[in-house]
Design an enzyme around this catalytic site. Sequence first.
Site, mmCIF file in Angstrom:
data_model
loop_
_atom_site.group_PDB
_atom_site.id
_atom_site.type_symbol
_atom_site.label_atom_id
_atom_site.label_comp_id
_atom_site.label_asym_id
_atom_site.label_seq_id
_atom_site.Cartn_x
_atom_site.Cartn_y
_atom_site.Cartn_z
ATOM 1 N N LYS A 88 -17.235 -7.711 6.689
ATOM 2 C CA LYS A 88 -16.309 -6.226 7.468
ATOM 3 C C LYS A 88 -16.342 -6.974 8.877
ATOM 4 C CE LYS A 88 -15.253 -2.962 6.371
ATOM 5 N NZ LYS A 88 -14.045 -2.633 5.655
ATOM 6 N N TYR A 144 0.898 -1.222 0.043
ATOM 7 C CA TYR A 144 -0.058 0.119 -0.068
ATOM 8 C C TYR A 144 0.865 1.268 -0.020
ATOM 9 C CZ TYR A 144 -4.336 2.387 1.142
ATOM 10 O OH TYR A 144 -5.432 3.215 0.882
ATOM 11 N N TYR A 177 -11.622 2.626 -8.046
ATOM 12 C CA TYR A 177 -11.257 2.907 -6.835
ATOM 13 C C TYR A 177 -10.688 1.701 -6.170
ATOM 14 C CZ TYR A 177 -15.740 1.290 -5.306
ATOM 15 O OH TYR A 177 -16.908 0.176 -5.050
HETATM 16 N N1 NAP Z 1 -9.581 4.132 -3.292
HETATM 17 C C1 NAP Z 1 -10.062 4.233 -2.214
HETATM 18 O O1 NAP Z 1 -9.904 5.494 -1.552
HETATM 19 C C2 NAP Z 1 -11.004 3.300 -1.681
HETATM 20 C C3 NAP Z 1 -11.749 3.405 -0.500
HETATM 21 C C4 NAP Z 1 -12.231 2.460 0.123
HETATM 22 C C5 NAP Z 1 -12.477 1.186 -0.593
HETATM 23 N N2 NAP Z 1 -11.366 0.891 -1.501
HETATM 24 C C6 NAP Z 1 -11.348 -0.270 -1.889
HETATM 25 O O2 NAP Z 1 -12.681 -0.543 -2.603
HETATM 26 C C7 NAP Z 1 -12.993 -1.974 -2.559
HETATM 27 C C8 NAP Z 1 -14.034 -2.622 -1.994
HETATM 28 O O3 NAP Z 1 -13.836 -2.259 -0.669
HETATM 29 P P1 NAP Z 1 -15.142 -2.604 0.418
HETATM 30 O O4 NAP Z 1 -14.651 -2.740 1.911
HETATM 31 O O5 NAP Z 1 -16.393 -1.942 -0.052
HETATM 32 O O6 NAP Z 1 -15.246 -4.392 0.106
HETATM 33 P P2 NAP Z 1 -16.157 -5.379 0.613
HETATM 34 O O7 NAP Z 1 -17.170 -4.925 1.416
HETATM 35 O O8 NAP Z 1 -15.234 -6.336 1.042
HETATM 36 O O9 NAP Z 1 -16.584 -5.856 -0.831
HETATM 37 C C9 NAP Z 1 -15.914 -6.483 -1.937
HETATM 38 C C10 NAP Z 1 -16.642 -6.733 -3.121
HETATM 39 O O10 NAP Z 1 -16.106 -7.010 -4.209
HETATM 40 C C11 NAP Z 1 -16.714 -7.982 -4.968
HETATM 41 N N3 NAP Z 1 -15.671 -8.657 -5.591
HETATM 42 C C12 NAP Z 1 -14.430 -9.517 -5.138
HETATM 43 N N4 NAP Z 1 -13.851 -10.273 -5.996
HETATM 44 C C13 NAP Z 1 -14.411 -10.102 -7.075
HETATM 45 C C14 NAP Z 1 -14.195 -10.409 -8.511
HETATM 46 N N5 NAP Z 1 -13.287 -11.098 -8.757
HETATM 47 N N6 NAP Z 1 -15.187 -9.897 -9.506
HETATM 48 C C15 NAP Z 1 -16.113 -9.089 -9.166
HETATM 49 N N7 NAP Z 1 -16.338 -8.819 -7.851
HETATM 50 C C16 NAP Z 1 -15.518 -9.184 -6.974
HETATM 51 C C17 NAP Z 1 -17.323 -8.733 -3.942
HETATM 52 O O11 NAP Z 1 -18.468 -9.275 -4.537
HETATM 53 P P3 NAP Z 1 -19.233 -10.475 -3.744
HETATM 54 O O12 NAP Z 1 -20.455 -9.802 -3.026
HETATM 55 O O13 NAP Z 1 -20.008 -11.300 -4.844
HETATM 56 O O14 NAP Z 1 -18.388 -11.162 -2.993
HETATM 57 C C18 NAP Z 1 -17.669 -7.418 -3.012
HETATM 58 O O15 NAP Z 1 -18.904 -6.856 -3.677
HETATM 59 C C19 NAP Z 1 -11.610 -2.668 -1.900
HETATM 60 O O16 NAP Z 1 -10.573 -2.730 -3.058
HETATM 61 C C20 NAP Z 1 -10.920 -1.237 -1.127
HETATM 62 O O17 NAP Z 1 -9.708 -1.494 -1.092
HETATM 63 C C21 NAP Z 1 -10.720 2.058 -2.110
#
Ligand code: NAP
Length: 376
Positions: free
Chosen positions: A370, A71, A286
Site C-alpha cells: 500500500k 469500476y 469482495y
Molecule cells: N468490495 C469491496 O467493497 C472492497 C473493499 C476493499 C477492498 N476490496 C478489494 O479487496 C482486494 C484486496 O484489497 P487490499 O487492499 O487488501 O489488497 P492488498 O493488500 O494489495 O492484498 C492483495 C492480496 O491478494 C493476494 N493475491 C494477489 N493475487 C493473487 C492470486 N492470484 N492468488 C491468490 N492471492 C492473490 C495477495 O497475496 P500475496 O500476499 O501472496 O501477494 C494479497 O494477499 C482487492 O481486490 C480490492 O479491490 C474490495
Amino acid sequence: MLRRQLFNKVSARTMITSHCVMIKEHGQPKDVLFTHEYEIDDDNLKEDSVLVKTLSSPINPSDINQIEGVYPSQPPKTQDLGTSFPTFVCGNEGLFEVVKVGSGVKDFQAGDWAVPLRVNMGTWRTYGEFSKEKLFKIPNPQQSKDQGKPPLNVVQASTLLVNPLSAYLMLNNFMKLEKNDWFIQNGGNSAVGKYATQIGKIMGVNSISVIRDRPNIDEVKQDLKGLGATQVITEEENNDREYSKQVKNWIKESGGNLKLGLNCVGGKSSTGVARKLQNDGLMLTYGGMSFQPVILPTSIHLFKNITSAGFWSTTIVEKDPSIKKKVLDQLVNWYQSGELKEAPAKENLFEAGDLCDMYKQGIIDAKSGKQLVTFK
Ligand SMILES: NC(=O)c1ccc[n+]([C@@H]2O[C@H](COP(=O)([O-])OP(=O)(O)OC[C@H]3O[C@@H](n4cnc5c(N)ncnc54)[C@H](OP(=O)(O)O)[C@@H]3O)[C@@H](O)[C@H]2O)c1
C-alpha cells in the site's frame, strides 16, 4: 500555505492554490493522469463549506480501476475547477486538516482532522473546499491527548474508509457470528484480510487465513497469528480435500461453527473456501485478485445450502451513510485503545514538482504494498 496574490486596481487579495490530480479520459494511469492547479478564495467560502488541506491520500486498487474505467462507481466529470473540458479529481480515501470554515459551520474548526464521508470526493489534491456534510471529524493528535488517549497516526487515520471499514462490515452486517464461531478467508495476507483477522479476534471469533506459499511462509504465518489469526494455511492446503479433515477437527475441538467465508481471490481458492463452510454457510466475494471467476460445486448448493453473495462497501454506505459514521467511530476507538493495528503502508512525501508524478510512481509501487502520498 501556498498563496498567490491577485492584484487589481482597488485591492489585493490572497487565494490558496490547490494542485489536484485529474483525468479527462479513462486509460492507463501513466497515460491519463495530469495535474491541474486552481485557486480557492478562502475569504469567500460558501456558508456551509470547510476548507481542508490534505495530509495523506492512499492509492487503492479501486482508484486505479476507476481511472481505467472498469469500476462501476465513477465521479461525474465537470468543469467546476476551471478546466476547459470535463474532468474529475481522482482518489477516494484520505485524511484532511481543516484550514478554515464558512460562516455557517459550527462542527469544525481550524486544526481538526476529517475524513471523506462520501465516495468520489477526489482526495488526490493538496487543498479542497467541501460541504461540511461530506466530512467526518476524527480526533487530531492534540484532541486524543486531551482525552488521555494515544493519537492516531497518519496511516491509521487516512486508511480508515476502505479496508478496515469493509472488514468490519463483512464480519458484522451479514450474519451473527457468536463468540468462538469461525470464518475463513483467502488473501489472508491482504490489508483487508489483516483487518478482518484483528476485528474477528476483538469479537472473539476464530479465523483461518489462506495465503500463497512463499520462501518466508513461517515468518508470514507468525505475523498473521500475532495479529490474531487462529490458523494460517496455504492455498495448496486449502485445495487439498484430505487437509479439510484437519480443518474440521479444529472447528470440532473448538465447539464453534464455520459460518462465513471471505473471498477476494476467486478461482479454485474460492472453491476451497466454500467447501469448508458448514451447512447454511455464506461466502462473501469482495475482490477477484486471481482474475478467475468464483467456482462453486453444485453439490455444496444442493446438499449444504451454501449461499454465495457479493460484498461492495460502496452500496452499503451509500444506502445508509449513518453506518459509516458508526463504524468509523468504532475503528477510531480500537486504534486509540491499541486493539487494532494498521496494515503497513509506505508514506511518500510530496514536497515539490508535478503532483501527478507522485501518484504515477505510487501506482507502480503499489504492487509491493500500500502506498500513500503525504503532505507536510
Ligand atoms: N468490495 C469491496 O467493497 C472492497 C473493499 C476493499 C477492498 N476490496 C478489494 O479487496 C482486494 C484486496 O484489497 P487490499 O487492499 O487488501 O489488497 P492488498 O493488500 O494489495 O492484498 C492483495 C492480496 O491478494 C493476494 N493475491 C494477489 N493475487 C493473487 C492470486 N492470484 N492468488 C491468490 N492471492 C492473490 C495477495 O497475496 P500475496 O500476499 O501472496 O501477494 C494479497 O494477499 C482487492 O481486490 C480490492 O479491490 C474490495
